[in-house]
Design an enzyme around this catalytic site. Structure first.
Site, PDB file in Angstrom:
ATOM      1  N   MET B  14       1.118  -1.273   0.036  1.00  0.00           N
ATOM      2  CA  MET B  14       0.022   0.199  -0.194  1.00  0.00           C
ATOM      3  C   MET B  14       1.059   1.453   0.182  1.00  0.00           C
ATOM      4  O   MET B  14       1.049   2.191   0.677  1.00  0.00           O
ATOM      5  CB  MET B  14      -0.764  -0.361   1.393  1.00  0.00           C
ATOM      6  CG  MET B  14      -2.569   0.148   0.680  1.00  0.00           C
ATOM      7  SD  MET B  14      -3.329  -0.019   1.710  1.00  0.00           S
ATOM      8  CE  MET B  14      -3.274   0.408   3.493  1.00  0.00           C
ATOM      9  N   HIS B  15       1.711   1.233  -1.393  1.00  0.00           N
ATOM     10  CA  HIS B  15       2.746   2.886  -1.320  1.00  0.00           C
ATOM     11  C   HIS B  15       1.603   4.152  -1.450  1.00  0.00           C
ATOM     12  O   HIS B  15       0.014   3.613  -1.315  1.00  0.00           O
ATOM     13  CB  HIS B  15       3.487   1.872  -2.522  1.00  0.00           C
ATOM     14  CG  HIS B  15       3.236   1.949  -3.481  1.00  0.00           C
ATOM     15  ND1 HIS B  15       3.196   3.363  -5.339  1.00  0.00           N
ATOM     16  CD2 HIS B  15       2.490   1.018  -3.909  1.00  0.00           C
ATOM     17  CE1 HIS B  15       2.073   2.797  -5.573  1.00  0.00           C
ATOM     18  NE2 HIS B  15       2.257   1.179  -5.373  1.00  0.00           N
ATOM     19  N   ALA B  16       1.995   5.006  -1.709  1.00  0.00           N
ATOM     20  CA  ALA B  16       2.056   5.859  -1.979  1.00  0.00           C
ATOM     21  C   ALA B  16       0.217   6.350  -2.822  1.00  0.00           C
ATOM     22  O   ALA B  16      -0.609   6.814  -2.833  1.00  0.00           O
ATOM     23  CB  ALA B  16       2.391   7.125  -2.871  1.00  0.00           C
ATOM     24  N   GLU B  87      -2.304  -2.706 -10.383  1.00  0.00           N
ATOM     25  CA  GLU B  87      -0.568  -3.294 -10.114  1.00  0.00           C
ATOM     26  C   GLU B  87      -0.320  -4.695  -9.925  1.00  0.00           C
ATOM     27  O   GLU B  87      -1.192  -5.845 -10.734  1.00  0.00           O
ATOM     28  CB  GLU B  87       0.203  -2.386  -9.482  1.00  0.00           C
ATOM     29  CG  GLU B  87      -0.047  -1.169  -8.922  1.00  0.00           C
ATOM     30  CD  GLU B  87       0.328  -0.845  -7.979  1.00  0.00           C
ATOM     31  OE1 GLU B  87       1.287  -1.682  -6.651  1.00  0.00           O
ATOM     32  OE2 GLU B  87       0.305   0.352  -7.609  1.00  0.00           O
TER      33      GLU B  87
END
Lengths: 324, 88
Positions: B14-16, B87
């Site tokens: 859970m990146h930016a 993704e």
């Protein structure tokens, strides 16, 4: 096409360029239409290939010495050949005097010759700067221009959104006002320069109060005449479902006179301190210019952390360890 | 109140970008929205909060919605996770 008559140019810039008129006043009614200058040495030597006759012709010591070295007959013919072209004017530098034949022919053929006391290089550079500015593309837009820590910020937004009040608040916090309500923007050397549309001073209309003089009220340090525009902030009413920028990883741009500058859409709601946010925008802009991008820095740290933890988890699963 | 357990299935975690997508989706709804991971519980409508969780690939989190449109909120957020945010 923009143009200025030699007469207007002479009247206006007589002092700045220490100019005097050598030829008769009747010669002076020509128009300058090019922002560039030319040294006509080769033309006087009889070479007219690519002769930029439509530019102001600047004569320095080289040209004058060369002309003086010619015999009367050659001199007369060469000058005449040059003067056949539709030249706006000749300017002789260093206060040099021109050969008598040249003055005679110029009067005959209606070519104005001006004399400047400035050194050739200085005259050339100053003239070039003046012409570049005069012929620069420009436009006037409804906005307020402020200088925040040296960053030129163009505040835009609908009438009544609070641009002037915001500028006033910024001035009170020690920032500087360039102009309120109408900004004249000129493009010089791919930079946008903003200034007031008139020379009346730094007046501003505050709703409910009337006109105020910002320079008188807050002092001369609160104002400046012009400023390079670095970015635009569009103030807009707060809308609940509007897609506002959250991290600042992506930048939006706007094009003014063909120059791209970043634009920030800033939601405004009652009780929100917009001035502080504008100062923060300016400081963040400076940090980015110095190579530090907070949004990138933080998200990189987060991604590193995520990768590290995923790796640890992976090896734990391989060892048949309990769930983390 | 609805609670829903989810395992992070995209490789990057859970990146930016996913965090932004979650917050933008959640703020459309009126219900309160929280995300819990182990003993941490944060406001799911705050971008910094969501990033603070640092939920990596394979870790499990819990979505907690409370309000009039809680079902729709949970449904949309769960779909976002299921799509792996576009993704891998």
């Amino acid at each position: 096409m923009k143009k200025i008559s030699v007469k207007d140019f002479f009247e206006e810039k007589k002092k700045d360029f220490s100019l005097s008129l050598i030829t008769q006043p009747k010669t002076i009614n020509r128009d300058i239409t090019s922002e560039f200058l030319n040294r006509p040495g080769l033309a006087f030597a009889g070479y007219f290939e690519r002769f930029s006759y439509q530019r102001i012709q600047v004569l320095g010591e080289t040209e004058i010495t060369y002309l003086q070295s010619l015999s009367d007959e050659v001199l007369y013919n060469n000058i005449k050949e040059v003067f056949v072209y539709d030249i706006p004017c000749l300017i002789v530098a260093k206060g040099l005097s021109v050969p008598a034949q040249m003055e005679f022919l110029a009067n005959e053929m209606n070519i104005p010759i001006l004399c400047s006391r400035l050194a050739t290089d200085k005259l050339f550079n100053d003239l070039r700067r003046y012409l570049a500015e005069f012929f620069a593309p420009s436009k006037t837009i409804h906005a307020t221009l402020v200088d925040i820590y040296g960053v030129g910020i163009l505040l835009t937004g609908k009438s009544g959104i609070g641009k002037s009040e915001c500028a006033l608040d910024l001035v009170e916090r020690g920032q500087r006002l360039v102009t309120d309500d109408a900004v004249r923007i000129t493009m010089i050397d791919d930079l946008l320069i903003g200034r007031s549309t008139n020379d009346f001073g730094h007046f501003m209309e505050v709703r409910g109060v009337g006109l105020i003089d910002v320079a008188k009220m807050f002092g001369i340090q609160a104002v400046r005449r012009n400023k390079r525009i670095d970015l635009q902030i569009e103030l807009m009413p707060w809308k609940d479902n509007m897609d506002y920028e959250r991290l600042g990883l992506s930048e939006n741009f706007v094009e003014i006179l063909g120059v791209r500058i970043p634009i920030i859409y800033l939601p405004v709601s009652p009780g929100k301190n917009v001035s502080v946010i504008i100062e923060v925008v300016a400081l963040n802009y400076i940090l980015k210019r110095y190579g530090y991008d907070a949004a990138k820095e933080y998200t990189n740290k987060l991604q590193d952390e995520l990768n590290k933890k995923a790796k640890l988890r992976n090896s734990a699963v391989v060892k048949n360890d309990i769930e983390m | 109140m609805i609670r829903k357990k989810i395992v992070i299935s995209n490789k990057l975690g859970m990146h930016a970008r996913p965090a932004t997508l979650i917050v933008k989706a959640a703020t459309k709804y009126r219900s309160d929205f929280k995300i819990a991971k182990k003993d941490i519980e944060i406001n799911g409508k705050s971008i910094m909060g969501v990033m603070t969780l640092a939920a990596e690939y394979g870790s499990s989190i819990e979505l907690i919605a409370d309000g009039v449109d809680e079902e729709y909120l949970i449904k949309e957020i769960a779909e976002l996770f299921a799509s792996k945010f576009g993704e891998e």
